[in-house]
Design a protein around this motif. Structure first.
Motif, mmCIF file in Angstrom:
data_model
loop_
_atom_site.group_PDB
_atom_site.id
_atom_site.type_symbol
_atom_site.label_atom_id
_atom_site.label_comp_id
_atom_site.label_asym_id
_atom_site.label_seq_id
_atom_site.Cartn_x
_atom_site.Cartn_y
_atom_site.Cartn_z
ATOM 1 N N VAL A 107 41.920 33.977 42.053
ATOM 2 C CA VAL A 107 41.550 34.791 40.470
ATOM 3 C C VAL A 107 43.722 35.394 39.878
ATOM 4 O O VAL A 107 43.930 35.038 38.500
ATOM 5 C CB VAL A 107 41.285 36.476 40.633
ATOM 6 N N LEU A 108 44.929 35.370 40.548
ATOM 7 C CA LEU A 108 45.940 35.905 39.862
ATOM 8 C C LEU A 108 46.356 34.775 39.214
ATOM 9 O O LEU A 108 46.844 34.596 37.654
ATOM 10 C CB LEU A 108 46.851 36.678 40.674
ATOM 11 N N ASN A 109 45.928 33.650 39.982
ATOM 12 C CA ASN A 109 46.590 31.901 39.792
ATOM 13 C C ASN A 109 45.471 32.022 38.392
ATOM 14 O O ASN A 109 46.756 31.285 37.194
ATOM 15 C CB ASN A 109 46.466 31.576 40.114
ATOM 16 N N PHE A 110 44.384 32.066 38.025
ATOM 17 C CA PHE A 110 43.858 32.107 37.028
ATOM 18 C C PHE A 110 44.170 32.853 34.953
ATOM 19 O O PHE A 110 44.672 32.307 34.263
ATOM 20 C CB PHE A 110 42.050 32.392 37.246
ATOM 21 N N LYS A 111 44.303 33.928 36.058
ATOM 22 C CA LYS A 111 44.811 35.051 35.040
ATOM 23 C C LYS A 111 46.097 34.813 34.311
ATOM 24 O O LYS A 111 46.021 34.852 33.418
ATOM 25 C CB LYS A 111 44.790 36.427 35.477
ATOM 26 N N ARG A 112 46.605 34.213 35.119
ATOM 27 C CA ARG A 112 48.290 34.053 35.079
ATOM 28 C C ARG A 112 48.182 32.864 33.845
ATOM 29 O O ARG A 112 49.149 32.170 32.552
ATOM 30 C CB ARG A 112 49.094 33.414 36.024
#
Length: 115
Positions: A107-112
């Motif tokens: 999720v963090l990578n996707f949001k980035r």
């Protein structure tokens, strides 16, 4: 184009980790019902293999270092938990910790990539 591939890998990782968590949380309750369903560590290994594929591909990209660390630590916890289960036939709660870590990392990578 590279960003689209990474987003797809994040979708794959989030989906795999979520399905694995649902499988691990729901199956013990279903196994109480005497219909012959039991928890199978090979299914966990299948989900881990899918997640490992996504993590390896993401680690090779220019993702932020802390996201790579979250994903690698979570994947290591999952794999060690599955190996422990295969050897001892005892389940640990570390599998859930690793699954949550995988979801958070993806999720963090996707949001980035959205920014």
């Amino acid at each position: 184009m590279k960003s689209q591939i990474t987003k797809s890998l994040d979708y794959l990782g989030i989906s795999s980790a979520t399905l694995c968590l649902v499988h691990c949380l729901v199956l013990p309750f279903i196994s109480i019902i005497p219909i012959g369903i039991s928890h199978n560590h090979w299914i966990d290994l299948l989900f881990a293999s899918i997640g490992l594929f996504a993590v390896v591909k993401i680690v090779k990209t220019n993702t932020l270092r802390y996201i790579k660390i979250i994903l690698l630590v979570a994947m290591s916890i999952i794999l060690l938990s599955i190996i422990y289960t295969i050897i001892t036939h005892n389940h640990t709660l570390f599998l859930y910790v690793g699954g949550i870590g995988m979801i958070v990392g993806h999720v963090l990578n996707f949001k980035r990539h959205k920014h």
